[in-house]
Write an enzyme that holds these catalytic residues in place. Structure first.
Site, PDB file in Angstrom:
ATOM      1  N   SER A  55      21.729 -15.790 -10.434  1.00  0.00           N
ATOM      2  CA  SER A  55      21.871 -15.714  -8.980  1.00  0.00           C
ATOM      3  C   SER A  55      20.545 -15.609  -8.229  1.00  0.00           C
ATOM      4  O   SER A  55      20.497 -15.837  -7.030  1.00  0.00           O
ATOM      5  CB  SER A  55      22.758 -14.532  -8.586  1.00  0.00           C
ATOM      6  N   LYS A  82      19.302  -8.512  -5.759  1.00  0.00           N
ATOM      7  CA  LYS A  82      19.395  -9.504  -4.683  1.00  0.00           C
ATOM      8  C   LYS A  82      18.242  -9.313  -3.718  1.00  0.00           C
ATOM      9  O   LYS A  82      17.474  -8.361  -3.809  1.00  0.00           O
ATOM     10  CB  LYS A  82      20.714  -9.345  -3.900  1.00  0.00           C
TER      11      LYS A  82
END
Length: 193
Positions: free
Chosen positions: A49, A90
């Site tokens: 990701s 993230k």
């Protein structure tokens, strides 16, 4: 009698030496535990990701003290406890009070376009469509701005990232710390942005 006194002295010296080494080891283990638990901890990137910035299997150091004295900045890479009882890594996109939107693969914060140069390599790989689909906070979560005490996070590999578009805004209390240093593999050693 003299030999017995020498024997006793040698035994005392060995006991003292053993005790000194034991204390040194206890202090070393104690310091290592304090550093790991309160200051820094390693993390392994799990998944794709954050590609191309971070690769699956990269090992990084998480700075756990930075947010004890301050708050995240936009574009910081953070590690946080996700709803699935897992830690996610993230990038912070929206800060408290921000209006976050995407249109035509362009990030808008409070109506102003912001560049994201870390996405350029991923955008070049795309043959058709956009890396990031259009959205607004209102469309996703029926909120106008990122609430106080929360951040909006996204992975750099936007098409394959489970982030605030899916899990919602992230409470700052769930953030473990920030990370920007890869220590393994050796060919990736260094800071990332």
């Amino acid at each position: 009698m003299n030999a017995r006194r020498q024997q006793h002295g040698t035994n005392e010296k060995k006991k003292n030496e053993f005790w000194e080494w034991s204390k040194a080891l206890l202090i070393a283990f104690g310091l290592a535990w304090i550093i790991r638990y309160f200051l820094f901890t390693p993390i392994v990137v799990d998944g794709e990701s954050m590609m191309p910035t971070l690769e699956d299997g990269d090992r990084m150091i998480v700075n756990k003290i930075g947010y004890e004295v301050g708050e995240p900045d936009r574009f910081d890479i953070v590690v946080f406890h996700a709803p699935e009882k897992k830690d996610y890594i993230k990038r912070v996109i929206g800060l408290p009070g921000d209006r976050v939107a995407y249109k035509n693969d362009q990030l808008y914060i409070n109506g102003e376009p912001l560049p994201e140069p870390y996405l350029d390599p991923k955008k070049e790989e795309i043959n058709e469509g956009t890396l990031t689909e259009d959205f607004t906070l209102e469309e996703l979560w029926q909120i106008e701005v990122v609430p106080e005490g929360y951040v909006f996070v996204m992975g750099d590999n936007r098409r394959y990232s489970k982030d605030s578009r899916i899990i919602g805004v992230v409470s700052m209390e769930e953030i473990i710390g920030s990370t920007s240093f890869i220590f393994w593999p050796p060919n990736e050693l260094g800071l990332v942005e």
